[in-house]
Design a protein around this motif. Structure first.
Motif, PDB file in Angstrom:
ATOM      1  N   GLY A   2     147.504  50.238  73.401  1.00  0.00           N
ATOM      2  CA  GLY A   2     148.246  51.175  72.565  1.00  0.00           C
ATOM      3  C   GLY A   2     147.422  52.319  71.985  1.00  0.00           C
ATOM      4  O   GLY A   2     147.761  53.497  72.170  1.00  0.00           O
ATOM      5  N   PRO A   3     146.325  52.027  71.274  1.00  0.00           N
ATOM      6  CA  PRO A   3     145.522  53.121  70.708  1.00  0.00           C
ATOM      7  C   PRO A   3     144.951  54.045  71.773  1.00  0.00           C
ATOM      8  O   PRO A   3     144.825  55.255  71.544  1.00  0.00           O
ATOM      9  N   ARG A   4     144.608  53.495  72.938  1.00  0.00           N
ATOM     10  CA  ARG A   4     144.057  54.334  73.995  1.00  0.00           C
ATOM     11  C   ARG A   4     145.133  55.232  74.603  1.00  0.00           C
ATOM     12  O   ARG A   4     144.850  56.364  75.030  1.00  0.00           O
ATOM     13  N   MET A   5     146.377  54.757  74.640  1.00  0.00           N
ATOM     14  CA  MET A   5     147.479  55.595  75.099  1.00  0.00           C
ATOM     15  C   MET A   5     147.683  56.781  74.159  1.00  0.00           C
ATOM     16  O   MET A   5     147.873  57.920  74.589  1.00  0.00           O
ATOM     17  N   VAL A   6     147.640  56.502  72.851  1.00  0.00           N
ATOM     18  CA  VAL A   6     147.807  57.563  71.858  1.00  0.00           C
ATOM     19  C   VAL A   6     146.658  58.555  71.956  1.00  0.00           C
ATOM     20  O   VAL A   6     146.860  59.782  71.918  1.00  0.00           O
TER      21      VAL A   6
ATOM     22  N   ALA B 132     154.148  52.726  68.879  1.00  0.00           N
ATOM     23  CA  ALA B 132     155.584  52.743  68.604  1.00  0.00           C
ATOM     24  C   ALA B 132     156.083  54.179  68.467  1.00  0.00           C
ATOM     25  O   ALA B 132     157.167  54.522  68.981  1.00  0.00           O
ATOM     26  N   LEU B 133     155.319  55.026  67.789  1.00  0.00           N
ATOM     27  CA  LEU B 133     155.708  56.431  67.652  1.00  0.00           C
ATOM     28  C   LEU B 133     155.630  57.143  69.006  1.00  0.00           C
ATOM     29  O   LEU B 133     156.474  57.984  69.334  1.00  0.00           O
ATOM     30  N   LEU B 134     154.626  56.769  69.803  1.00  0.00           N
ATOM     31  CA  LEU B 134     154.502  57.332  71.146  1.00  0.00           C
ATOM     32  C   LEU B 134     155.725  56.959  71.987  1.00  0.00           C
ATOM     33  O   LEU B 134     156.272  57.790  72.717  1.00  0.00           O
ATOM     34  N   ALA B 135     156.174  55.713  71.855  1.00  0.00           N
ATOM     35  CA  ALA B 135     157.359  55.261  72.596  1.00  0.00           C
ATOM     36  C   ALA B 135     158.605  56.003  72.151  1.00  0.00           C
ATOM     37  O   ALA B 135     159.438  56.404  72.981  1.00  0.00           O
TER      38      ALA B 135
ATOM     39  N   GLU C 125     153.816  56.271  81.846  1.00  0.00           N
ATOM     40  CA  GLU C 125     153.721  56.207  83.303  1.00  0.00           C
ATOM     41  C   GLU C 125     152.338  55.721  83.722  1.00  0.00           C
ATOM     42  O   GLU C 125     152.200  54.838  84.585  1.00  0.00           O
ATOM     43  N   ARG C 126     151.283  56.295  83.115  1.00  0.00           N
ATOM     44  CA  ARG C 126     149.916  55.867  83.423  1.00  0.00           C
ATOM     45  C   ARG C 126     149.710  54.397  83.089  1.00  0.00           C
ATOM     46  O   ARG C 126     149.116  53.642  83.872  1.00  0.00           O
TER      47      ARG C 126
END
Length: 299
Positions: A181-185, A202-205, A220-221
């Motif tokens: 999660g943190p790495r996605m953000v 969650a905010l990213l989603a 996607e990644r």
């Protein structure tokens, strides 16, 4: 004779304990944040609050790793004060004469889902927790498989980007560097996503669900990375099922659609034709239920 098992789930952010009955149902539970110093006192406290005056038939422990299942020690990456901590013997000292079993939290999550959740009916499966990091565990031929040291199933550290970002494990380009999660953000911010300082997965989603391009690309990644890792693990272990839980997985099809699409490309061997992907069902109880199952399977 009692039929209750005490389950302990020790992680970098929380310590949970529960009494679990023979059907895999949680009778009573408690959890506390993992303190930065001397977490053993917190372990004793949460165990006491759950056990009270109950007698237990055994104790199952799920722990963040790495661990040494032979020696019974744990060295969680996110708990630097515990390196080669003798968790199994320390817990056993609280319950003389009672069997105490220890396994990685990923293995216990998989075993819990296999017993009472989305993995019921399967024989060869992997469980994944896609959250702050990406953890995993194997159930092979219906039994938990920890490998030589108890650390088998760490799917989050399969390399999917050889020239990718450094990982906490010391390598680079691991699944966790793409799908945690943190790495996605962090990746989305680098690509220009404008978000408040407190932004999380969650905010990213939520942003992806509203159609924002960069958050959609982040999922996607992540889905592609998780799918590639599942395909590799399935080819090696001849798996029929992958069960995915964790906070990032709560985004549903944002993650699962690219996972399944990636499997169609990368899981091409004939014996993987029936490979399924399911969303986990037990939530935060999976590790506790799986820890209890460790004792049931050795009874």
């Amino acid at each position: 004779m009692t039929d209750l098992v005490l389950a302990l789930d020790f992680g970098g952010t929380k310590i949970a304990a529960a009494l679990v009955d023979p059907r895999g149902s949680v009778v009573r539970s408690s959890r506390v944040p993992t303190p930065s110093e001397n977490p053993w006192d917190a372990v004793v406290s949460v165990i006491s609050s759950v056990v009270q005056d109950a007698a237990v038939a055994g104790v199952g422990i799920a722990s963040a790793g790495p661990l040494d299942a032979v020696a019974g020690t744990v060295s969680p990456i996110n708990v630097p004060s515990w390196q080669e901590f003798p968790l199994r013997s320390s817990v056993a000292s609280l319950f003389p004469g009672v069997p105490v079993e220890l396994a990685g939290d990923g293995v216990c999550m998989a075993l819990g889902e296999h017993w009472r959740g989305a993995g019921q009916g399967s024989t060869f499966m992997i469980g994944l927790v896609v959250s702050t990091g990406v953890g995993g565990g194997l159930v092979l031929d219906g039994r938990p498989f920890g490998g030589r040291t108890g650390n088998a199933g760490h799917i989050g550290h399969i390399v999917v980007e050889p020239d990718g970002d450094p990982c906490t494990c010391g390598g680079r380009g691991c699944v966790e560097t793409v799908a945690g999660g943190p790495r996605m953000v962090e990746w989305a911010r680098r690509k220009g996503w404008q978000a408040p300082d407190h932004a999380d997965a969650a905010l990213l989603a939520a942003a992806a669900m509203s159609g924002e391009e960069i958050p959609l690309e982040a999922f996607e990644r992540a889905g592609q990375a998780v799918g590639m890792a599942i395909a590799g693990a399935a080819a090696v272990c001849d798996l029929e099922l992958a069960v995915i839980g964790g906070g990032v997985a709560q985004a549903g099809e944002l993650l699962f659609e690219p996972v399944r699409r990636t499997l169609k490309t990368h899981a091409g061997l004939s014996y993987l034709a029936g490979l399924e992907v399911r969303q986990a069902e037990l939530g935060g109880e999976a590790g506790l239920v799986g820890a209890a199952a460790l004792v049931r399977q050795t009874a």
